[in-house]
Enzyme design. Structure first.
Site, PDB file in Angstrom:
ATOM      1  N   ARG A 167       0.820  -1.225   0.000  1.00 11.29           N
ATOM      2  CA  ARG A 167       0.000   0.000   0.000  1.00 11.29           C
ATOM      3  C   ARG A 167       0.853   1.274   0.000  1.00 11.29           C
ATOM      4  NH1 ARG A 167      -2.189  -3.499  -1.333  1.00 11.29           N
ATOM      5  NH2 ARG A 167      -4.011  -4.557  -0.517  1.00 11.29           N
ATOM      6  N   SER A 193     -11.185  -0.986   3.343  1.00 10.60           N
ATOM      7  CA  SER A 193     -10.496  -1.213   4.623  1.00 10.60           C
ATOM      8  C   SER A 193     -10.004   0.123   5.144  1.00 10.60           C
ATOM      9  CB  SER A 193      -9.289  -2.132   4.420  1.00 10.60           C
ATOM     10  OG  SER A 193      -9.716  -3.358   3.899  1.00 10.60           O
ATOM     11  N   GLU A 203      -5.453   3.540   6.389  1.00 15.08           N
ATOM     12  CA  GLU A 203      -5.226   3.399   4.946  1.00 15.08           C
ATOM     13  C   GLU A 203      -5.940   4.553   4.233  1.00 15.08           C
ATOM     14  OE1 GLU A 203      -5.277  -0.574   3.223  1.00 15.08           O
ATOM     15  OE2 GLU A 203      -6.632   0.186   1.677  1.00 15.08           O
TER      16      GLU A 203
END
Ligand SMILES: Cc1cc2nc3c(=O)[nH]c(=O)nc-3n(C[C@H](O)[C@H](O)[C@H](O)COP(=O)(O)OP(=O)(O)OC[C@H]3O[C@@H](n4cnc5c(N)ncnc54)[C@H](O)[C@@H]3O)c2cc1C
Length: 300
Positions: free
Chosen positions: A175, A225, A295
């Site tokens: 990520r 998420s 995130e």
């Protein structure tokens, strides 16, 4: 120069431009949360985008790039910033096993192009509701695949110039990409896929789509998420084990279906959502000693 002047200068140069003042960010994000940005631009060509970015840099006005807004939480109220949407740069072309696409191309449309050309390698990314630019920016991934697995090169606007990054220079990791640390705007990317069987590609996309619908609370606004996966564990497992499943704060809730998703149950404010994120981080830390890292990108 202020935002109003920037808008009128841009419209003078590009009379057909897609430009709005006081644009609500709740209409441009999957969370359906966010106040009004002073100016909102959606350039329809690389030339228009580069011109606008040059003006913005010269003016010193604050700006951010937005794809489909599926990983951003905006603050409420008046937002003193310009939002530059990549969604107008969405052309997709396939040649041999290479797909080239603009930063604003939705991953679902790239997946459809891959399927139409019997190209395999993009199936795991097909259900992520973002753009190519957003996916490259944070190396989006799902079901064991990441954009880094197929990304061959990325074209960006950086410090007044258009330049190309080879995959190795993108420093992709979980990520993360080099673009998070740079003042670079992703314009397009080339993806290298491989020849495959259309029937098998279609079946894999169908099966992964079904898994998403089964496991994820897609009936509510969310940003997917909310937290990154901590080393050696899963955010959803920790949140559930800490007893937070179903916890609410105003209109925000830890999903009962998938504890890794914080959702907008209806009318959630920024404070509701950001407050719930903080509660989750604190209580997971108290329970496990692990501090979850968001995130979702917060823009205030
Ligand atoms: C229901 C749901 C499921 C999801 N599932 C997944 C999943 O399985 N895997 C996963 O990784 N993510 C998932 N996400 C999160 C999200 O879709 C991804 O992070 C996606 O890559 C974000 O793309 P976007 O175009 O919406 O980016 P945005 O949310 O618009 O932007 C995200 C960040 O990228 C930056 N950015 C966007 N475009 C550019 C550009 N052209 N140049 C420079 N910076 C840019 C923005 O400034 C911002 O900081 C999910 C989200 C939802 C709502």
């Amino acid at each position: 120069m202020d935002y109003r002047e920037l808008v009128s200068r841009h419209i003078k140069k590009y009379p057909a431009a897609s430009v709005f003042e006081n644009e609500p960010m709740s209409s441009h994000t999957s969370l359906k949360i966010g106040g009004r940005a002073a100016a909102f631009f959606e350039p329809s060509s690389v030339g228009e985008l580069a011109d606008l970015l040059a003006e913005l840099e010269k003016s010193g006005l604050r700006y951010i790039i937005l794809g489909r807004g599926s990983n951003v939480l905006f603050a409420d109220g008046e937002l003193s910033l310009a939002v530059v949407s990549s969604c107008g740069l969405n052309e997709i072309t396939a040649e041999g096993d290479i797909i080239s696409a603009g930063a604003g191309a939705p991953l679902s449309k790239i997946a459809a192009a891959a399927l139409a050309n019997s190209l395999t390698g993009f199936e795991t990314l097909a259900g992520i509701p973002g753009t190519l630019g957003g996916a490259v920016f944070m190396n989006a991934g799902a079901y064991g695949g990441e954009i880094k697995d197929v990304c061959e090169s990325v074209t960006v606007y950086e410090n007044g110039e258009i330049r190309e990054y080879g995959a190795k220079d993108c420093a992709f990791s979980y990520r993360h990409s080099v673009f998070e640390d740079k003042n670079a705007v992703i314009i397009s990317a080339r993806l290298k896929l491989s020849a495959g069987d259309a029937g098998e590609i279609k079946e894999k996309m169908r099966e992964l789509g079904e898994r998403r619908r089964d496991k994820q609370p897609l009936e509510y606004p969310s940003a997917g998420s909310t937290f990154k996966r901590p080393q050696g564990d899963f955010a959803a497992r920790l949140i559930e084990a800490a007893g937070l499943k179903g916890r609410t704060n105003g209109g925000a809730q830890v999903s009962e279906k998938h504890a890794g998703f914080l959702i907008n149950r209806g009318g959630a404010s920024f404070e509701d959502f950001a407050g719930l994120m903080e509660t989750v981080r604190k209580e997971v830390y108290d329970y496990s000693g692990i501090m979850l890292e968001p995130e979702v990108r917060i823009v205030k």
